[in-house]
Design a protein around this motif. Structure first.
Motif, PDB file in Angstrom:
ATOM      1  N   ASP A  16      22.281  18.418 -35.627  1.00 43.99           N
ATOM      2  CA  ASP A  16      20.912  19.526 -35.772  1.00 43.99           C
ATOM      3  C   ASP A  16      20.338  19.073 -34.162  1.00 43.99           C
ATOM      4  OD1 ASP A  16      19.461  17.361 -35.762  1.00 43.99           O
ATOM      5  OD2 ASP A  16      18.428  17.844 -37.717  1.00 43.99           O
ATOM      6  N   GLY A  17      19.557  19.826 -33.934  1.00 40.36           N
ATOM      7  CA  GLY A  17      18.687  19.901 -32.640  1.00 40.36           C
ATOM      8  C   GLY A  17      18.096  18.463 -32.368  1.00 40.36           C
ATOM      9  N   THR A  18      17.777  17.619 -33.235  1.00 40.97           N
ATOM     10  CA  THR A  18      16.917  16.418 -33.248  1.00 40.97           C
ATOM     11  C   THR A  18      17.313  15.487 -32.334  1.00 40.97           C
ATOM     12  OG1 THR A  18      16.233  16.729 -35.408  1.00 40.97           O
ATOM     13  CG2 THR A  18      15.814  14.697 -34.182  1.00 40.97           C
ATOM     14  N   GLY A  19      18.705  15.132 -31.990  1.00 39.72           N
ATOM     15  CA  GLY A  19      19.382  14.220 -31.209  1.00 39.72           C
ATOM     16  C   GLY A  19      19.263  12.819 -31.884  1.00 39.72           C
ATOM     17  N   GLY A  20      19.510  11.840 -30.884  1.00 45.12           N
ATOM     18  CA  GLY A  20      19.582  10.496 -31.841  1.00 45.12           C
ATOM     19  C   GLY A  20      20.828   9.651 -31.689  1.00 45.12           C
ATOM     20  N   LEU A  21      22.021  10.417 -31.579  1.00 42.86           N
ATOM     21  CA  LEU A  21      23.218   9.803 -31.255  1.00 42.86           C
ATOM     22  C   LEU A  21      23.351   9.089 -30.139  1.00 42.86           C
ATOM     23  CD1 LEU A  21      26.185   9.180 -32.344  1.00 42.86           C
ATOM     24  CD2 LEU A  21      26.946  11.396 -31.701  1.00 42.86           C
ATOM     25  N   GLN A  22      23.684   7.905 -29.700  1.00 41.90           N
ATOM     26  CA  GLN A  22      23.908   7.290 -28.614  1.00 41.90           C
ATOM     27  C   GLN A  22      25.266   6.249 -28.405  1.00 41.90           C
ATOM     28  OE1 GLN A  22      20.297   4.386 -28.403  1.00 41.90           O
ATOM     29  NE2 GLN A  22      19.101   6.270 -27.846  1.00 41.90           N
ATOM     30  N   VAL A  23      25.784   6.366 -27.512  1.00 40.19           N
ATOM     31  CA  VAL A  23      26.997   5.782 -27.109  1.00 40.19           C
ATOM     32  C   VAL A  23      26.971   4.765 -26.151  1.00 40.19           C
ATOM     33  CG1 VAL A  23      29.277   6.486 -26.479  1.00 40.19           C
ATOM     34  CG2 VAL A  23      28.059   8.199 -28.075  1.00 40.19           C
ATOM     35  N   ALA A  24      27.714   3.602 -26.243  1.00 37.10           N
ATOM     36  CA  ALA A  24      27.650   2.519 -25.352  1.00 37.10           C
ATOM     37  C   ALA A  24      28.387   3.081 -23.994  1.00 37.10           C
ATOM     38  CB  ALA A  24      28.472   1.446 -25.939  1.00 37.10           C
ATOM     39  N   VAL A  25      27.972   3.066 -22.981  1.00 36.27           N
ATOM     40  CA  VAL A  25      28.622   3.336 -21.583  1.00 36.27           C
ATOM     41  C   VAL A  25      28.108   2.437 -20.690  1.00 36.27           C
ATOM     42  CG1 VAL A  25      28.621   6.044 -22.169  1.00 36.27           C
ATOM     43  CG2 VAL A  25      26.472   4.945 -21.076  1.00 36.27           C
ATOM     44  N   ASP A  26      28.890   2.240 -19.600  1.00 35.23           N
ATOM     45  CA  ASP A  26      28.666   1.364 -18.541  1.00 35.23           C
ATOM     46  C   ASP A  26      28.108  -0.149 -19.212  1.00 35.23           C
ATOM     47  OD1 ASP A  26      29.100   3.450 -16.626  1.00 35.23           O
ATOM     48  OD2 ASP A  26      27.071   4.000 -16.622  1.00 35.23           O
ATOM     49  N   ASN A  27      29.142  -0.967 -19.713  1.00 33.09           N
ATOM     50  CA  ASN A  27      28.724  -2.118 -19.854  1.00 33.09           C
ATOM     51  C   ASN A  27      27.761  -2.122 -20.985  1.00 33.09           C
ATOM     52  OD1 ASN A  27      30.656  -3.304 -18.125  1.00 33.09           O
ATOM     53  ND2 ASN A  27      29.301  -2.987 -16.596  1.00 33.09           N
ATOM     54  N   PRO A  61      14.674   9.144 -36.356  1.00 31.35           N
ATOM     55  CA  PRO A  61      13.650   9.833 -35.785  1.00 31.35           C
ATOM     56  C   PRO A  61      12.385   9.124 -35.638  1.00 31.35           C
ATOM     57  CG  PRO A  61      15.156  10.835 -37.479  1.00 31.35           C
ATOM     58  CD  PRO A  61      15.560   9.456 -37.567  1.00 31.35           C
ATOM     59  N   ALA A  62      11.740  10.039 -34.999  1.00 30.07           N
ATOM     60  CA  ALA A  62      10.116   9.712 -35.029  1.00 30.07           C
ATOM     61  C   ALA A  62       9.530  10.141 -36.377  1.00 30.07           C
ATOM     62  CB  ALA A  62       9.602  10.332 -34.056  1.00 30.07           C
ATOM     63  N   PRO A  63       8.266   9.350 -36.503  1.00 31.11           N
ATOM     64  CA  PRO A  63       7.571   9.595 -38.028  1.00 31.11           C
ATOM     65  C   PRO A  63       7.392  11.162 -37.986  1.00 31.11           C
ATOM     66  CG  PRO A  63       6.489   7.953 -36.711  1.00 31.11           C
ATOM     67  CD  PRO A  63       7.539   8.304 -35.694  1.00 31.11           C
ATOM     68  N   GLY A  64       7.676  11.735 -39.127  1.00 31.52           N
ATOM     69  CA  GLY A  64       7.578  13.305 -39.615  1.00 31.52           C
ATOM     70  C   GLY A  64       8.686  13.908 -39.161  1.00 31.52           C
ATOM     71  N   VAL A  65       9.667  13.308 -38.576  1.00 29.55           N
ATOM     72  CA  VAL A  65      10.904  14.320 -38.094  1.00 29.55           C
ATOM     73  C   VAL A  65      12.021  14.029 -38.907  1.00 29.55           C
ATOM     74  CG1 VAL A  65      12.220  14.473 -36.025  1.00 29.55           C
ATOM     75  CG2 VAL A  65      10.016  14.001 -35.616  1.00 29.55           C
ATOM     76  N   ASP A  66      12.680  14.966 -39.073  1.00 28.63           N
ATOM     77  CA  ASP A  66      14.045  14.676 -40.111  1.00 28.63           C
ATOM     78  C   ASP A  66      15.448  15.132 -39.126  1.00 28.63           C
ATOM     79  OD1 ASP A  66      13.212  14.416 -43.047  1.00 28.63           O
ATOM     80  OD2 ASP A  66      11.982  16.169 -42.226  1.00 28.63           O
ATOM     81  N   ARG A  67      16.404  14.269 -39.245  1.00 25.57           N
ATOM     82  CA  ARG A  67      17.420  14.632 -38.382  1.00 25.57           C
ATOM     83  C   ARG A  67      18.685  14.784 -39.671  1.00 25.57           C
ATOM     84  NH1 ARG A  67      22.445  12.065 -36.799  1.00 25.57           N
ATOM     85  NH2 ARG A  67      22.946  12.907 -34.873  1.00 25.57           N
ATOM     86  N   TYR A  68      19.543  15.859 -39.508  1.00 21.60           N
ATOM     87  CA  TYR A  68      20.778  15.836 -40.359  1.00 21.60           C
ATOM     88  C   TYR A  68      22.095  16.003 -39.195  1.00 21.60           C
ATOM     89  CZ  TYR A  68      17.089  17.404 -43.568  1.00 21.60           C
ATOM     90  OH  TYR A  68      15.892  17.312 -44.565  1.00 21.60           O
ATOM     91  N   SER A  69      22.952  15.555 -39.980  1.00 24.48           N
ATOM     92  CA  SER A  69      24.164  15.588 -39.530  1.00 24.48           C
ATOM     93  C   SER A  69      25.301  15.599 -40.187  1.00 24.48           C
ATOM     94  CB  SER A  69      24.675  14.547 -38.293  1.00 24.48           C
ATOM     95  OG  SER A  69      24.394  13.349 -38.975  1.00 24.48           O
ATOM     96  N   ILE A  70      26.634  16.061 -39.827  1.00 20.76           N
ATOM     97  CA  ILE A  70      27.758  16.190 -40.701  1.00 20.76           C
ATOM     98  C   ILE A  70      29.048  15.410 -39.984  1.00 20.76           C
ATOM     99  CG2 ILE A  70      29.317  17.337 -42.370  1.00 20.76           C
ATOM    100  CD1 ILE A  70      26.961  19.416 -42.311  1.00 20.76           C
ATOM    101  N   PRO A  71      29.366  14.217 -40.111  1.00 22.22           N
ATOM    102  CA  PRO A  71      30.587  13.643 -39.599  1.00 22.22           C
ATOM    103  C   PRO A  71      31.675  13.988 -40.503  1.00 22.22           C
ATOM    104  CG  PRO A  71      29.344  11.956 -40.497  1.00 22.22           C
ATOM    105  CD  PRO A  71      28.520  13.036 -40.823  1.00 22.22           C
ATOM    106  N   PHE A  72      32.898  14.392 -39.934  1.00 20.40           N
ATOM    107  CA  PHE A  72      34.051  14.426 -40.565  1.00 20.40           C
ATOM    108  C   PHE A  72      35.000  13.416 -39.979  1.00 20.40           C
ATOM    109  CE2 PHE A  72      38.450  16.033 -40.779  1.00 20.40           C
ATOM    110  CZ  PHE A  72      38.552  16.276 -42.069  1.00 20.40           C
ATOM    111  N   PHE A  73      35.674  12.614 -40.790  1.00 19.28           N
ATOM    112  CA  PHE A  73      36.732  11.511 -40.463  1.00 19.28           C
ATOM    113  C   PHE A  73      37.961  11.788 -40.730  1.00 19.28           C
ATOM    114  CE2 PHE A  73      32.416   9.859 -41.438  1.00 19.28           C
ATOM    115  CZ  PHE A  73      32.051   9.113 -40.339  1.00 19.28           C
ATOM    116  N   TYR A  74      39.078  11.972 -39.602  1.00 16.78           N
ATOM    117  CA  TYR A  74      40.248  12.528 -39.677  1.00 16.78           C
ATOM    118  C   TYR A  74      41.133  11.167 -39.775  1.00 16.78           C
ATOM    119  CZ  TYR A  74      44.772  14.554 -39.395  1.00 16.78           C
ATOM    120  OH  TYR A  74      46.070  15.149 -39.616  1.00 16.78           O
TER     121      TYR A  74
END
Length: 341
Positions: free
Chosen positions: A212-223, A262-275
């Motif tokens: 959804d539009g909340t964000g929060g997924l982070q990926v390790a880049v640059d060491n 997420p921050a207090p009072g904020v909800d995040r929804y997502s759906i991962p599909f693993f192949y």
């Protein structure tokens, strides 16, 4: 790479010869340099509807969700409360519904490999009968999309496009999660509970995620500096699993990632599909000039990598769900020492 999360348009793969070549080049660069990209033009148009279904599922009374308690499932499927699944021993602060391939159950027999316990049927909410057909339709379409993307990925490496068909056909071990990350009830709660999902690699071949539009997924880049993945409506965030890293001697990257609560009072929804491959399938090195010239690391002392997918996925489940292992698979618990926190 100037853009750590490039956006690839799948329509280019079906375009002119020049457009297809450009797509394959951008794909190869993305999976080699970062292991993540965003996919648009894929033709799957109902992501918002699926996210709405997820919101409605997690809005059900807790009793309806707990009727599908994952603790009652030796298949590691069903509903998890906050903190049930762990990453690196720390409880993840998310609620989830785990769904796998819908298959007839059969009793385990002596000599069966441990991963045979993952074959069977799902738990579905009696209070929300519309969820099952919607999820099964989504799984079917994302399975087809993932297989197409896998073949394009191999083509981008100058490998035979169908080289991995035998490890996924006829029964890829797909896995889908509906996820709800609720923010803390109060600011300043114990920082041990800031972990939405802890730092990890995915286990199989490909992951396709809608968020959804909340964000929060982070990926390790640059060491190991973590960068947040931008939210692009309608796009799938695509990343690679460990078995592709193994099969390419490290040329492709199964990059570490996490989700911040997420921050207090904020909800995040997502759906991962693993192949993923069939449980009994073993990965073989890809016949690719890029792989032949790669000197990447395919071993990790802290995270054993198994070419047989069933072994690799059981490794992850034993670590992530120690209570289920202790309740339903005591031999695995004893062998792995998984009852420690």
């Amino acid at each position: 790479m100037t853009d750590p999360f490039p956006v690839l348009d799948l329509r280019d793969a079906a375009g002119s010869e020049e457009a297809r070549a450009g797509f394959l080049h951008r794909l190869r660069v993305a999976v080699h340099e970062i292991g993540f990209f965003q996919l648009v033009g894929h033709g799957v148009e109902d992501a918002d509807d699926m996210l709405d279904l997820a919101r409605r599922f997690f809005a059900l009374p807790e009793a309806d969700r707990l009727a599908m308690n994952i603790l009652d499932s030796p298949l590691f499927r069903g509903y998890s409360e906050l903190g049930r699944e762990r990453t690196r021993g720390v409880p993840d602060q998310r609620r989830q519904l785990d769904i796998g391939p819908e298959q007839p159950s059969r009793p385990l027999t002596p000599g069966d490999p441990p991963y045979r316990c993952l074959i069977g049927s799902n738990q579905w909410p009696g209070a929300m009968p519309e969820l099952r057909p919607a999820v099964e339709s989504w799984i079917a379409r994302l399975t087809d999309l993932s297989h197409r993307l896998l073949r394009l990925l191999l083509e981008s490496l100058d490998a035979p496009a169908g080289f991995l068909d035998d490890v996924v056909d006829p029964d890829p071990q797909i896995h889908l999660k509906l996820l709800h990350y609720p923010g803390p009830e109060q600011p300043g709660e114990d920082r041990d509970y800031d972990q939405g999902t802890g730092i990890h690699n995915d286990l199989g071949l490909l992951t396709l995620l809608v968020q959804d539009g909340t964000g929060g997924l982070q990926v390790a880049v640059d060491n190991d500096r973590f960068a947040e993945v931008p939210v692009i409506p309608g796009a799938f965030v695509v990343n690679l699993g460990e078995l592709l890293e193994v099969a390419t001697r490290g040329y492709l990257r199964a990059t570490k990632h996490r989700v911040i609560r997420p921050a207090p009072g904020v909800d995040r929804y997502s759906i991962p599909f693993f192949y993923n491959p069939r449980l009994d399938a073993t990965m073989q090195p890809l016949p690719s000039p890029y792989v032949a010239d790669s000197g990447g690391v395919v071993a990790d002392a802290d995270n054993p990598l198994f070419a047989l997918y069933g072994d690799n996925v059981m490794k992850g489940l034993v670590r992530s769900f120690p209570e289920i292992v202790a309740r339903h698979h005591p031999a695995l618990a004893a062998a792995a020492g998984s009852t420690r926190s």
